[in-house]
Write a protein that holds these residues in place. Structure first.
Motif, short mmCIF file in Angstrom:
data_model
loop_
_atom_site.label_atom_id
_atom_site.label_comp_id
_atom_site.label_asym_id
_atom_site.label_seq_id
_atom_site.Cartn_x
_atom_site.Cartn_y
_atom_site.Cartn_z
N TYR A 98 -120.95 11.02 -84.94
CA TYR A 98 -119.21 11.28 -85.12
C TYR A 98 -118.48 9.66 -84.64
O TYR A 98 -118.61 8.78 -85.94
CB TYR A 98 -119.10 12.42 -84.39
CG TYR A 98 -117.58 12.45 -84.75
CD1 TYR A 98 -117.00 13.32 -85.77
CD2 TYR A 98 -116.02 11.86 -83.79
CE1 TYR A 98 -116.31 13.87 -85.78
CE2 TYR A 98 -114.96 12.23 -85.11
CZ TYR A 98 -115.13 13.43 -85.58
OH TYR A 98 -113.77 13.55 -85.78
N ILE A 99 -119.01 9.02 -83.83
CA ILE A 99 -118.08 8.11 -83.29
C ILE A 99 -118.69 6.84 -83.90
O ILE A 99 -118.65 5.92 -84.40
CB ILE A 99 -118.50 7.97 -81.85
CG1 ILE A 99 -117.10 6.56 -81.32
CG2 ILE A 99 -119.60 7.76 -81.12
CD1 ILE A 99 -116.88 6.45 -79.87
N ALA A 100 -120.49 7.54 -83.69
CA ALA A 100 -121.59 6.59 -84.36
C ALA A 100 -120.98 5.71 -86.11
O ALA A 100 -121.09 4.52 -86.53
CB ALA A 100 -122.91 6.25 -84.78
N GLY B 63 -110.68 6.05 -85.17
CA GLY B 63 -111.51 6.74 -85.48
C GLY B 63 -111.12 9.22 -84.85
O GLY B 63 -111.03 9.70 -85.05
N THR B 64 -111.57 7.24 -83.30
CA THR B 64 -112.18 9.40 -82.58
C THR B 64 -111.19 9.22 -81.48
O THR B 64 -110.83 11.27 -81.23
CB THR B 64 -113.00 8.66 -81.81
OG1 THR B 64 -113.49 7.93 -80.91
CG2 THR B 64 -114.36 9.27 -82.91
N GLY B 65 -110.07 8.73 -81.41
CA GLY B 65 -109.01 8.82 -79.73
C GLY B 65 -108.50 10.23 -80.16
O GLY B 65 -108.42 10.80 -79.04
N GLY C 89 -102.80 10.05 -81.70
CA GLY C 89 -103.16 9.40 -80.43
C GLY C 89 -104.50 8.38 -80.81
O GLY C 89 -104.36 7.74 -79.72
N GLY C 90 -104.91 8.00 -81.76
CA GLY C 90 -106.64 7.01 -82.16
C GLY C 90 -105.94 5.59 -82.27
O GLY C 90 -105.74 4.97 -80.85
N GLY C 91 -103.97 6.27 -82.90
CA GLY C 91 -103.36 4.55 -82.92
C GLY C 91 -102.89 4.20 -82.41
O GLY C 91 -103.19 2.91 -81.68
N ALA C 92 -102.52 4.66 -81.12
CA ALA C 92 -101.68 4.56 -79.89
C ALA C 92 -102.57 3.59 -79.36
O ALA C 92 -102.76 2.71 -78.70
CB ALA C 92 -101.23 6.03 -79.12
#
Length: 200
Positions: free
Chosen positions: A150-152, A127-129, A42-45
């Motif tokens: 996390y996202i940072a 990384g997070t999507g 999903g993150g790559g998409a």
């Protein structure tokens, strides 16, 4: 080679995290596959949509889909092989996936000649999507919005690669270790970004 290794690490780690959430929510086998696949890809998409890569490019990753499906099938039918290890090491595996996909996303955007801001966003979303989509489908509050830092940490990948600070395989390995280490430290010491809740 570095790109392929990062892809495989991230795919396995995130597919397993999707499986564990699906099993916690008592999903059937198809639900396990769907949640595992959206977590892994999903993150790559989302990244591809935002940086101008055709979404169809996702389907060119046939080997990774095969790896993900094999891993999810084994995890579902023989949970005794891994569930106890996941309870102990799940956050670590998630950190591996976070670092691997963040670096991969940053490399992708940088290779296309995008500016620093786009490289950072690509790293963060790759990384997070997948985890964000996983949590929404499972009816959970997205992990990266509520716990620890996390996202940072994904932005380190964007900065390092976007500013050309990181070069070559050795540099990527150091960056990967740094992101994993910082993520694990933030969990161990419960580091959190400033937050505020309004009482109305």
């Amino acid at each position: 080679m570095a790109w392929d290794i990062l892809n495989i690490i991230g795919t396995i780690a995130f597919a397993l995290s999707g499986v564990i959430v699906a099993m916690e929510e008592d999903y059937d086998l198809m639900g396990v596959y769907i949640l595992g696949l959206v977590t892994a890809f999903g993150g790559g998409a989302i990244r591809n949509l935002l940086i101008g890569v055709p979404v169809s490019a996702l389907w060119e990753q046939g080997n990774l889909f095969t790896i993900a499906i094999i891993v999810m099938t084994i995890a579902f039918f023989i949970p005794s092989l891994w569930i106890n290890h996941w309870i102990k090491w799940g956050i670590f595996f998630d950190a591996l996936g976070l670092a691997a996909f963040a670096i991969q996303g940053a490399m992708y955007a940088s290779a296309m000649g995008h500016p620093l801001s786009a490289v950072i966003v690509a790293a963060a979303l790759t990384g997070t999507g997948g985890g964000m989509i996983r949590d929404v489908l499972a009816g959970r509050k997205p992990l990266f919005l509520q716990k620890e830092i996390y996202i940072a940490w994904t932005m380190l990948a964007g900065l390092g690669i976007g500013l050309n600070i990181v070069n070559g395989t050795a540099g990527l390995i150091i960056l990967f270790i740094l992101i994993v280490t910082m993520r694990m430290l933030s969990v161990s010491f419960q580091w959190r970004l400033p937050h505020r809740k309004l009482n109305t």
